[in-house]
Design a protein around this motif. Structure first.
Motif, short mmCIF file in Angstrom:
data_model
loop_
_atom_site.label_atom_id
_atom_site.label_comp_id
_atom_site.label_asym_id
_atom_site.label_seq_id
_atom_site.Cartn_x
_atom_site.Cartn_y
_atom_site.Cartn_z
N LEU A 41 0.86 -1.19 0.00
CA LEU A 41 0.00 0.00 0.00
C LEU A 41 0.90 1.24 0.00
O LEU A 41 1.86 1.32 0.76
CB LEU A 41 -0.91 0.01 1.24
N THR A 42 0.55 2.21 -0.84
CA THR A 42 1.33 3.45 -0.91
C THR A 42 0.42 4.65 -0.67
O THR A 42 -0.82 4.53 -0.69
CB THR A 42 2.00 3.58 -2.29
N LYS A 74 2.09 9.47 9.73
CA LYS A 74 1.80 9.25 11.14
C LYS A 74 1.24 7.86 11.40
O LYS A 74 1.30 7.35 12.52
CB LYS A 74 0.83 10.32 11.67
N TYR A 75 0.66 7.23 10.36
CA TYR A 75 0.14 5.88 10.52
C TYR A 75 1.21 4.82 10.25
O TYR A 75 1.09 3.68 10.68
CB TYR A 75 -1.05 5.66 9.58
N VAL A 76 2.25 5.20 9.52
CA VAL A 76 3.35 4.29 9.27
C VAL A 76 4.33 4.31 10.44
O VAL A 76 4.77 3.27 10.93
CB VAL A 76 4.07 4.64 7.95
N ILE A 93 2.60 -3.94 3.29
CA ILE A 93 3.81 -3.15 3.08
C ILE A 93 3.37 -1.71 2.92
O ILE A 93 2.82 -1.34 1.88
CB ILE A 93 4.59 -3.63 1.84
N LEU A 94 3.54 -0.89 3.94
CA LEU A 94 3.07 0.50 3.93
C LEU A 94 4.18 1.42 3.48
O LEU A 94 5.22 1.54 4.13
CB LEU A 94 2.56 0.91 5.31
N ASN A 95 3.94 2.09 2.33
CA ASN A 95 4.94 3.01 1.77
C ASN A 95 6.31 2.34 1.66
O ASN A 95 7.34 2.95 1.92
CB ASN A 95 5.04 4.29 2.61
N GLY A 96 6.29 1.05 1.32
CA GLY A 96 7.54 0.31 1.15
C GLY A 96 8.12 -0.27 2.42
O GLY A 96 9.15 -0.94 2.38
#
Length: 296
Positions: A124-125, A130-132, A183-186
């Motif tokens: 997910l990108t 703040k959530y990552v 996978i959040l923002n890599g």
């Protein structure tokens, strides 16, 4: 005299025949008993009642009552009926060791290979930073709540509800599975350690098996309304994102008893039930242990 002699010879022959038959029967029983004893001596000292040697599996074993059982260095409780339980984490590695010592016997040590499972990943990108990576004050809150959770997970009680066939705490569409990872923002985040059931807010959530409430928190950062049910021997159900809690710590609950209402509390995008099974700190697959979702 001839008749007397014949009568005596016939009687003697019968006695000899009876004696030989008796010895033959004794010999057969001795051979049979020896075979039974050999079979018993050669039998394994336990059997698996449920589970397989693969990642995420919960295994239940049965052994001679009074036996000592050790799994990977942890001494397990054994019920009066000889039942014990242990879990293989999502990321369990090989080999694992199981040691069983029957009363008055010698330890039997087994080494097992843990089969690997393939897990789904979801990149997910565009997620807000703040959530990552939560700010420090949120990280402090998470750390404090984790201590409460860890304390509940360390429970090792002698109740044996773990041996009951589990049922689903809610029925509906399965919207999330055990072991998947976002996978959040890599950046890889913690895997999903439960099964999600898409039900609307306010749906009754019931106990999948009997046990004792070991944690009841209405507002944790990640999981919101959270209930733990201790099923004994280190196995616990974790039910989260609840909108209302109907139990408190120390309550005894039975299978099928309502414990809460579903909701969308904590870090979620919509209402659902997240249900997980933990054996101490090991995360196991509740869906695999319980079986297919019943048809409504």
């Amino acid at each position: 005299m001839k008749n007397v002699d014949d009568h005596w010879r016939i009687a003697a022959t019968r006695k000899l025949l009876k004696a030989r038959i008796s010895w033959l029967l004794i010999g057969c029983w001795t051979l049979l008993l020896g075979t039974v004893m050999l079979v018993q001596a050669g039998d394994p000292s336990y059997r698996l009642v449920k589970g397989t040697w693969e990642q995420g599996s919960l295994l239940i074993g049965e052994t001679t009552p009074g036996s000592a059982v050790v799994f990977d260095g942890r001494k397990l409780l054994v019920s009066p009926e000889g039942l014990f339980v242990f879990g293989l984490d999502r990321d369990a590695k090989s080999p694992v060791l199981l040691t069983i010592t029957a009363p008055g016997g010698k330890p039997i040590v087994e080494s097992h290979t843990v089969a690997k499972r393939k897990w789904d990943t979801q990149p997910l990108t565009g997620i807000a930073p703040k959530y990552v990576d939560p700010p420090q004050e949120v990280q402090d809150r998470i750390a404090a709540e984790q201590k409460i959770i860890n304390a509940a997970r360390r429970r090792d009680t002698a109740i044996s509800d773990f041996a009951t066939p589990f049922v689903w705490p809610a029925t509906g569409r399965i919207s999330g599975i055990f072991g998947s990872q976002r996978i959040l923002n890599g950046k890889p985040k913690s895997p999903h350690y439960g099964v999600d059931v898409a039900v609307p807010t306010g749906t009754p959530i019931t106990a999948p098996a009997g046990g004792v409430i070991s944690l009841a928190e209405p507002d944790l950062y990640f999981t919101g309304g959270t209930v733990f049910i201790d099923h004994g021997h280190g196995l616990q159900s974790v039910m989260v994102h609840l909108s209302r809690l109907d139990v408190k710590v120390g309550d005894r609950v039975e299978q099928g008893q309502p414990v809460a209402l579903s909701g969308a509390t904590g870090r979620v995008t919509g209402p659902h039930l997240h249900w997980g099974l933990y054996w101490f700190g090991e995360k196991v697959d509740a869906q695999k242990h319980t079986g297919a979702m019943p048809v409504r």
